[in-house]
Motif scaffolding. Structure first.
Motif, PDB file in Angstrom:
ATOM      1  N   LEU A  91       1.018  -1.308   0.270  1.00  0.00           N
ATOM      2  CA  LEU A  91       0.551   0.118   0.314  1.00  0.00           C
ATOM      3  C   LEU A  91       1.129   1.224  -0.122  1.00  0.00           C
ATOM      4  O   LEU A  91       0.670   2.625  -0.414  1.00  0.00           O
ATOM      5  CB  LEU A  91      -0.228   0.264   1.084  1.00  0.00           C
ATOM      6  N   GLN A  92       2.358   1.316   0.444  1.00  0.00           N
ATOM      7  CA  GLN A  92       2.638   2.529   0.451  1.00  0.00           C
ATOM      8  C   GLN A  92       3.908   1.971  -0.760  1.00  0.00           C
ATOM      9  O   GLN A  92       3.998   3.158  -1.260  1.00  0.00           O
ATOM     10  CB  GLN A  92       4.140   2.383   1.545  1.00  0.00           C
ATOM     11  N   VAL A  93       3.209   1.356  -1.812  1.00  0.00           N
ATOM     12  CA  VAL A  93       4.174   1.700  -3.436  1.00  0.00           C
ATOM     13  C   VAL A  93       3.252   3.130  -4.066  1.00  0.00           C
ATOM     14  O   VAL A  93       2.339   2.506  -4.443  1.00  0.00           O
ATOM     15  CB  VAL A  93       4.292   0.012  -4.018  1.00  0.00           C
ATOM     16  N   PRO A  94       3.676   3.944  -5.046  1.00  0.00           N
ATOM     17  CA  PRO A  94       2.465   4.715  -5.123  1.00  0.00           C
ATOM     18  C   PRO A  94       2.243   4.261  -6.868  1.00  0.00           C
ATOM     19  O   PRO A  94       3.074   3.162  -7.342  1.00  0.00           O
ATOM     20  CB  PRO A  94       3.460   6.901  -5.948  1.00  0.00           C
ATOM     21  N   GLY A  95       1.030   4.062  -7.065  1.00  0.00           N
ATOM     22  CA  GLY A  95       0.386   3.813  -8.077  1.00  0.00           C
ATOM     23  C   GLY A  95       0.767   2.144  -8.461  1.00  0.00           C
ATOM     24  O   GLY A  95       0.565   0.957  -9.801  1.00  0.00           O
ATOM     25  N   TRP A  96       0.681   1.036  -7.159  1.00  0.00           N
ATOM     26  CA  TRP A  96       1.224  -0.274  -7.383  1.00  0.00           C
ATOM     27  C   TRP A  96      -0.402  -0.622  -8.729  1.00  0.00           C
ATOM     28  O   TRP A  96       0.531  -2.159  -8.881  1.00  0.00           O
ATOM     29  CB  TRP A  96       0.827  -1.026  -6.437  1.00  0.00           C
ATOM     30  N   GLN A  97      -1.546  -0.202  -8.217  1.00  0.00           N
ATOM     31  CA  GLN A  97      -2.059  -1.054  -8.776  1.00  0.00           C
ATOM     32  C   GLN A  97      -2.070  -0.429 -10.691  1.00  0.00           C
ATOM     33  O   GLN A  97      -2.919  -2.176 -10.975  1.00  0.00           O
ATOM     34  CB  GLN A  97      -3.933  -0.650  -8.849  1.00  0.00           C
ATOM     35  N   MET A 102       0.307  -1.062 -12.353  1.00  0.00           N
ATOM     36  CA  MET A 102       1.865  -2.098 -11.891  1.00  0.00           C
ATOM     37  C   MET A 102       1.738  -3.088 -12.767  1.00  0.00           C
ATOM     38  O   MET A 102       0.650  -3.827 -12.173  1.00  0.00           O
ATOM     39  CB  MET A 102       2.986  -1.805 -11.527  1.00  0.00           C
ATOM     40  N   SER A 103       2.528  -3.762 -13.332  1.00  0.00           N
ATOM     41  CA  SER A 103       2.341  -5.414 -13.675  1.00  0.00           C
ATOM     42  C   SER A 103       2.076  -6.013 -12.006  1.00  0.00           C
ATOM     43  O   SER A 103       3.388  -5.565 -10.924  1.00  0.00           O
ATOM     44  CB  SER A 103       3.172  -6.279 -14.783  1.00  0.00           C
ATOM     45  N   VAL A 104       2.123  -7.301 -12.009  1.00  0.00           N
ATOM     46  CA  VAL A 104       2.711  -8.170 -10.454  1.00  0.00           C
ATOM     47  C   VAL A 104       3.550  -8.378 -10.568  1.00  0.00           C
ATOM     48  O   VAL A 104       3.648  -8.359  -9.298  1.00  0.00           O
ATOM     49  CB  VAL A 104       1.548  -9.462 -11.145  1.00  0.00           C
ATOM     50  N   ALA A 131       5.426  -6.555  -7.775  1.00  0.00           N
ATOM     51  CA  ALA A 131       6.259  -7.153  -6.038  1.00  0.00           C
ATOM     52  C   ALA A 131       7.480  -7.311  -5.865  1.00  0.00           C
ATOM     53  O   ALA A 131       7.910  -7.460  -4.793  1.00  0.00           O
ATOM     54  CB  ALA A 131       6.034  -8.968  -6.439  1.00  0.00           C
ATOM     55  N   GLN A 132       7.747  -6.711  -7.086  1.00  0.00           N
ATOM     56  CA  GLN A 132       9.244  -6.322  -6.703  1.00  0.00           C
ATOM     57  C   GLN A 132       9.938  -4.944  -5.886  1.00  0.00           C
ATOM     58  O   GLN A 132      10.267  -5.145  -5.395  1.00  0.00           O
ATOM     59  CB  GLN A 132      10.446  -6.320  -7.936  1.00  0.00           C
ATOM     60  N   SER A 133       9.165  -4.047  -6.343  1.00  0.00           N
ATOM     61  CA  SER A 133       8.482  -2.361  -5.767  1.00  0.00           C
ATOM     62  C   SER A 133       8.605  -2.955  -4.055  1.00  0.00           C
ATOM     63  O   SER A 133       9.524  -2.105  -2.825  1.00  0.00           O
ATOM     64  CB  SER A 133       7.313  -2.172  -6.156  1.00  0.00           C
ATOM     65  N   VAL A 134       8.148  -3.456  -3.934  1.00  0.00           N
ATOM     66  CA  VAL A 134       7.824  -3.947  -1.851  1.00  0.00           C
ATOM     67  C   VAL A 134       8.974  -5.293  -2.207  1.00  0.00           C
ATOM     68  O   VAL A 134       9.943  -4.553  -0.350  1.00  0.00           O
ATOM     69  CB  VAL A 134       6.882  -5.363  -1.776  1.00  0.00           C
ATOM     70  N   GLN A 135       9.147  -6.494  -2.265  1.00  0.00           N
ATOM     71  CA  GLN A 135      10.714  -7.068  -2.094  1.00  0.00           C
ATOM     72  C   GLN A 135      12.496  -6.973  -2.086  1.00  0.00           C
ATOM     73  O   GLN A 135      13.168  -6.593  -2.025  1.00  0.00           O
ATOM     74  CB  GLN A 135      10.080  -8.781  -2.848  1.00  0.00           C
ATOM     75  N   VAL A 136      11.826  -6.092  -3.187  1.00  0.00           N
ATOM     76  CA  VAL A 136      13.695  -5.530  -4.119  1.00  0.00           C
ATOM     77  C   VAL A 136      14.218  -6.671  -4.243  1.00  0.00           C
ATOM     78  O   VAL A 136      15.354  -6.651  -3.320  1.00  0.00           O
ATOM     79  CB  VAL A 136      13.976  -4.197  -3.021  1.00  0.00           C
TER      80      VAL A 136
END
Length: 295
Positions: free
Chosen positions: A254-260, A262-264, A268-273
Motif C-alpha cells: 500500500l505504500q508503493v505509489p501507483g502499484w495497482q 503496475m504489472s504483478v 511484487a519487486q517494488s516491495v521485495q527488492v
C-alpha cells in the motif's frame, strides 16, 4: 370292778404314782377319765344318735357329689370360652410376628404367569428403529463450525499445506480490503519466495522454535515472504507467524505509489527488492487461479 378297769390297768400298769392301795383313792383318781368315755360311748350306742350321724354323713356326701357334678357340668361351658380367648391371643401373637417379619425381611413376590408379557405385548419389528431413522455415517460426522471451517480444496497443483497458507494470505488481504489484484500480487510473491511454505532458517536457530514446514538458508530470511528481521520487517516470532507476515507485506504494498497500475511482477519487486525482479511474473496465472478459488 367295772369292765373299764382293764383299760385303766393298761394305761397305769403300776398303779397310782402315790403308791396308795386305797380303792377309794384309786376310784377318785380315775373317775374323771372314765366319765367322758362312758358318755361318748353311751351316746354313740344310742339309736337316735347313730341315725343322726348317718343322716349328717349322707348330707355331706350328697353335697360333695352335687358340687362335683355342677363343676363337671359347668366345665364344658367354660372350656369353649377359654379356648376361644386362647385362640384370639395366639392369633394376635402370630399376626404381630408376621408383621415384624414383613418389616425386617421383605420377601419378593414372584410374578404370576399372568403378569409376564404376552407375545402380543413384545415390541414388534415395526416398532424398532428403522435404518432410515438411525443416524447415517454422514450425520455422525462432526459438521464444520464457523470456528473450524473446512479446509479449501487445493488447486493449481498445490498441496493441502500450500493451499492452507494461500488461504491465510487471501483472508488477511480480504480483512484489510485489499483489491483482487493486490491478492494476486501477494500469492505470486509467496510462490516465488517460499513456494507457499512457512520457512525457518538454519542460520537463525530461533526461527526453528516456531511452527514451520521447511528450513532455508538465505541470509536471515524467514517465513512465507522470506522477510528479514535485520531490515526492520519485525521480530523472528512475528515473521514466523503467517498472518503477521501477510499483513506486513500488504502494508508495504500500500505504500508503493501507483502499484495497482503496475504489472504483478513489478508490484511484487517494488516491495521485495529482489535480485531477480522478473521471477515473479511466472506465477501470475497460477496465482490468479488460486485467488479465484478462495474468494
Amino acid at each position: 370292778m367295772h369292765p373299764d378297769d382293764t383299760f385303766n390297768q393298761k394305761t397305769n400298769p403300776h398303779g397310782p404314782a402315790t403308791g396308795s392301795t386305797d380303792e377309794t383313792s384309786t376310784e377318785r383318781t380315775t373317775s374323771p377319765l372314765r366319765a367322758p368315755n362312758r358318755g361318748l360311748r353311751a351316746l354313740l350306742a344310742s339309736t337316735p344318735a347313730r341315725v343322726a350321724l348317718a343322716t349328717g354323713l349322707t348330707c355331706c356326701l350328697g353335697a360333695a357329689a352335687y358340687a362335683g357334678t355342677r363343676q363337671t357340668a359347668e366345665q364344658p361351658e367354660q372350656a369353649p370360652a377359654a379356648e376361644a380367648a386362647a385362640e384370639r391371643v395366639d392369633a394376635a401373637e402370630r399376626a404381630s410376628r408376621s408383621f415384624l417379619r414383613h418389616d425386617t425381611t421383605p420377601t419378593s413376590t414372584s410374578p404370576s404367569p399372568t403378569e409376564t408379557a404376552s407375545p402380543t405385548e413384545t415390541t414388534s419389528p415395526t416398532e424398532t428403529t428403522s435404518p432410515a431413522e438411525s443416524a447415517s455415517p454422514a450425520e455422525t460426522e462432526q459438521e464444520p463450525t464457523s470456528s473450524q471451517p473446512a479446509p479449501p480444496q487445493p488447486v493449481a497443483g498445490l498441496t493441502q499445506t500450500q493451499m492452507d497458507n494461500a488461504k491465510t494470505i487471501v483472508d488477511v488481504g480480504t480483512d484489510m480490503n485489499i483489491p483482487h489484484r493486490g491478492l494476486v500480487v501477494a500469492i505470486a510473491t509467496a510462490m516465488q519466495e517460499s513456494t507457499l511454505l512457512n520457512y525457518a532458517n538454519a542460520g537463525v536457530p530461533e526461527s526453528q522454535n516456531y511452527p514451520h514446514e521447511a528450513v532455508g538458508w538465505d541470509h536471515d530470511s524467514v517465513g512465507l515472504f522470506q522477510q528479514r528481521s535485520s531490515t526492520g520487517w519485525g521480530s523472528i516470532a512475528e515473521l514466523m507467524t503467517p498472518t503477521y507476515a501477510a499483513e506486513a507485506f500488504y502494508q508495504a504494498l500500500l505504500q508503493v505509489p501507483g502499484w495497482q497500475g503496475m504489472s504483478v511482477a513489478w508490484a511484487a519487486q517494488s516491495v521485495q527488492v529482489s535480485a531477480f525482479p522478473d521471477a515473479y511474473a511466472q506465477h501470475e496465472t497460477r496465482a490468479t487461479t488460486i485467488v479465484s478459488a478462495l474468494v
